[in-house]
Design an enzyme around this catalytic site. Structure first.
Site, PDB file in Angstrom:
ATOM      1  CG  LEU A  65     -21.057  -3.271  -4.379  1.00  0.00           C
ATOM      2  CD1 LEU A  65     -21.574  -2.856  -3.008  1.00  0.00           C
ATOM      3  CD2 LEU A  65     -21.168  -4.784  -4.576  1.00  0.00           C
ATOM      4  N   PRO A  66     -22.859  -2.676  -8.466  1.00  0.00           N
ATOM      5  CG  PRO A  66     -23.817  -4.563  -9.477  1.00  0.00           C
ATOM      6  CD  PRO A  66     -23.144  -4.104  -8.220  1.00  0.00           C
ATOM      7  CB  THR A  96     -21.592   4.795 -11.230  1.00  0.00           C
ATOM      8  OG1 THR A  96     -20.232   4.908 -11.632  1.00  0.00           O
ATOM      9  CG2 THR A  96     -22.382   5.984 -11.752  1.00  0.00           C
ATOM     10  CE  LYS A 171     -19.415   7.319 -13.984  1.00  0.00           C
ATOM     11  NZ  LYS A 171     -18.374   6.725 -14.742  1.00  0.00           N
ATOM     12  CE  LYS A 246     -25.236   2.418 -12.375  1.00  0.00           C
ATOM     13  NZ  LYS A 246     -24.057   1.822 -11.805  1.00  0.00           N
TER      14      LYS A 246
HETATM   15  P1  NAD Z   1     -19.889  -5.887 -12.701  1.00  0.00           P
HETATM   16  O1  NAD Z   1     -21.295  -6.349 -12.796  1.00  0.00           O
HETATM   17  O2  NAD Z   1     -18.859  -6.504 -13.580  1.00  0.00           O
HETATM   18  O3  NAD Z   1     -19.367  -6.043 -11.187  1.00  0.00           O
HETATM   19  C1  NAD Z   1     -20.158  -5.849 -10.059  1.00  0.00           C
HETATM   20  C2  NAD Z   1     -19.854  -6.979  -9.088  1.00  0.00           C
HETATM   21  O4  NAD Z   1     -20.584  -6.753  -7.894  1.00  0.00           O
HETATM   22  C3  NAD Z   1     -20.279  -8.340  -9.638  1.00  0.00           C
HETATM   23  O5  NAD Z   1     -19.152  -9.219  -9.627  1.00  0.00           O
HETATM   24  C4  NAD Z   1     -21.356  -8.798  -8.658  1.00  0.00           C
HETATM   25  O6  NAD Z   1     -21.361 -10.199  -8.422  1.00  0.00           O
HETATM   26  C5  NAD Z   1     -20.968  -8.032  -7.406  1.00  0.00           C
HETATM   27  N1  NAD Z   1     -22.062  -7.873  -6.457  1.00  0.00           N
HETATM   28  C6  NAD Z   1     -23.346  -7.497  -6.667  1.00  0.00           C
HETATM   29  N2  NAD Z   1     -24.023  -7.445  -5.511  1.00  0.00           N
HETATM   30  C7  NAD Z   1     -23.133  -7.804  -4.531  1.00  0.00           C
HETATM   31  C8  NAD Z   1     -23.224  -7.947  -3.124  1.00  0.00           C
HETATM   32  N3  NAD Z   1     -24.367  -7.714  -2.482  1.00  0.00           N
HETATM   33  N4  NAD Z   1     -22.125  -8.324  -2.450  1.00  0.00           N
HETATM   34  C9  NAD Z   1     -20.963  -8.556  -3.103  1.00  0.00           C
HETATM   35  N5  NAD Z   1     -20.811  -8.449  -4.428  1.00  0.00           N
HETATM   36  C10 NAD Z   1     -21.897  -8.067  -5.136  1.00  0.00           C
HETATM   37  O7  NAD Z   1     -19.952  -4.297 -12.896  1.00  0.00           O
HETATM   38  P2  NAD Z   1     -18.728  -3.317 -13.206  1.00  0.00           P
HETATM   39  O8  NAD Z   1     -18.611  -3.084 -14.659  1.00  0.00           O
HETATM   40  O9  NAD Z   1     -17.552  -3.770 -12.415  1.00  0.00           O
HETATM   41  O10 NAD Z   1     -19.311  -1.958 -12.581  1.00  0.00           O
HETATM   42  C11 NAD Z   1     -19.262  -1.687 -11.187  1.00  0.00           C
HETATM   43  C12 NAD Z   1     -19.591  -0.226 -10.985  1.00  0.00           C
HETATM   44  O11 NAD Z   1     -18.647   0.581 -11.698  1.00  0.00           O
HETATM   45  C13 NAD Z   1     -20.980   0.179 -11.503  1.00  0.00           C
HETATM   46  O12 NAD Z   1     -21.566   1.066 -10.596  1.00  0.00           O
HETATM   47  C14 NAD Z   1     -20.666   0.850 -12.835  1.00  0.00           C
HETATM   48  O13 NAD Z   1     -21.640   1.806 -13.212  1.00  0.00           O
HETATM   49  C15 NAD Z   1     -19.333   1.505 -12.523  1.00  0.00           C
HETATM   50  N6  NAD Z   1     -18.499   1.776 -13.700  1.00  0.00           N
HETATM   51  C16 NAD Z   1     -18.319   0.826 -14.656  1.00  0.00           C
HETATM   52  C17 NAD Z   1     -17.518   1.117 -15.764  1.00  0.00           C
HETATM   53  C18 NAD Z   1     -17.295   0.078 -16.836  1.00  0.00           C
HETATM   54  O14 NAD Z   1     -16.768   0.433 -17.888  1.00  0.00           O
HETATM   55  N7  NAD Z   1     -17.639  -1.183 -16.614  1.00  0.00           N
HETATM   56  C19 NAD Z   1     -16.922   2.375 -15.884  1.00  0.00           C
HETATM   57  C20 NAD Z   1     -17.086   3.313 -14.875  1.00  0.00           C
HETATM   58  C21 NAD Z   1     -17.883   3.007 -13.778  1.00  0.00           C
END
Ligand code: NAD
Length: 295
Positions: A65-66, A96, A171, A246
């Site tokens: 999740l975000p 994260t 992290k 972030k």
């Molecule tokens: P994203 O926004 O693509 O995905 C997050 C998903 O969570 C979305 O599809 C959203 O609809 C869903 N969501 C939000 N609230 C929700 C809820 N209450 N119930 C169900 N679903 C819900 O983000 P992402 O890029 O997949 O990142 C996710 C996590 O991974 C973050 O914490 C980010 O910091 C971490 N991260 C991302 C990357 C990257 O390169 N994108 C790398 C390392 C870590």
């Protein structure tokens, strides 16, 4: 094969869930985005009606999740995933988030007699798709051992970092180094330009001398010396400046809460705030060199 509930199948969670499906696990997915759920259902997953529904009748719950608020909202409370899950369910939160929330949710799980680990990742969307993520795992040794086989399906490097919240700590400390070092390398290249030093020459020296670091040798912020770096692709991400901001924010919150002196971390955050507020938000974080050059 395990029954797994997967909550949050966005850019990262989506490909991670697909890898679990491809490995033969039964995966029940929930996301606020119907399109994200559909991608997993098309690949053989089952759609859950809610986050708590995804946590019912499964052996393991994975979430991606975000932010911390989303994790609290999904896990805690009478209608949260912890309350809905069967006895003995293992929880793996890969988001994260801030250390304090990770520890609070892990305590709530422990109070219900459930095992939980925080397992944030590095490796980005490419690593999620390839199943080569690094997982930094915080939690009791027994929970780590229970989580390891499922994490191995999604990652190549699974590291136990200690108690609950220590995955998040690893992290944010790593990414604070990354944010600071990218600015250091960028400043050096801009200074070198002004002094008449060729990019490749500076790279050849620094990459084999004491200036050597990942931001230089793997992710060089000027085009040329490292052909695969985003600098060669108009600074398309990669890892966005918004995501770097972030993570720097998380490290600054933690530094304040635990009274740690992170002066360069604070300065890096201020620069990334400025970059993200200009046109850099969706650019790769190495694009900050352009702001440094112009300022
Ligand atoms: P994203 O926004 O693509 O995905 C997050 C998903 O969570 C979305 O599809 C959203 O609809 C869903 N969501 C939000 N609230 C929700 C809820 N209450 N119930 C169900 N679903 C819900 O983000 P992402 O890029 O997949 O990142 C996710 C996590 O991974 C973050 O914490 C980010 O910091 C971490 N991260 C991302 C990357 C990257 O390169 N994108 C790398 C390392 C870590």
């Amino acid at each position: 094969m395990a029954k797994i509930g997967f909550i949050g199948v966005g850019n990262m969670g989506g490909p991670m869930a697909l890898n679990l499906l491809n490995a033969g696990h039964n995966v029940k997915v929930f996301d606020l985005s119907e399109a994200a759920v559909k991608t997993c259902v098309d690949a053989g997953g089952e759609a859950a009606a809610s986050a708590s529904d995804a946590a019912k009748g499964v052996n393991i719950v994975v979430s991606m999740l975000p932010k911390g608020d989303h994790v609290r909202g999904v896990y805690l409370g009478d209608d949260g995933a912890l309350a809905a899950a069967d006895e003995g369910t293992l929880f793996i939160d890969c988001s994260t988030i801030d250390v304090a929330t990770a520890r609070e949710v892990a305590e709530a799980a422990a109070a219900r007699g459930m095992m939980m680990v925080d397992a944030p990742v590095s490796g980005g969307v490419g690593g999620a798709a390839a199943g080569t993520l690094t997982f930094m795992v915080g939690g009791p040794a027994g929970a780590f051992e229970a989580a390891k086989p499922v994490l191995e399906v999604m990652g190549a490097n699974i590291v136990h970092t200690g108690a609950s919240g220590n995955g998040q700590a690893a992290k944010i400390c790593n990414n604070m180094i990354l944010g600071i070092s990218m600015i250091a390398v960028s400043e050096a290249f801009v200074l070198g330009e002004k002094l008449g030093l060729d990019h490749q020459t500076l790279f050849d020296i620094a990459s084999t001398a004491s200036g050597q670091c990942w931001s230089l040798t793997t992710y060089c912020p000027v085009p040329g010396p490292v052909p695969t770096s985003p600098a060669n692709n108009d600074y398309k991400p990669g890892f966005t400046a918004q995501n770097m901001l972030k993570d720097l924010n998380l490290s600054q919150e933690a530094a304040k809460g635990y009274d740690a002196n992170t002066a360069l971390g604070a300065a890096a955050m201020a620069l990334y705030e400025k970059y993200a507020a200009s046109d850099g938000s969706e650019m790769d974080f190495s694009g900050i060199i352009n702001m440094i050059r112009e300022s």
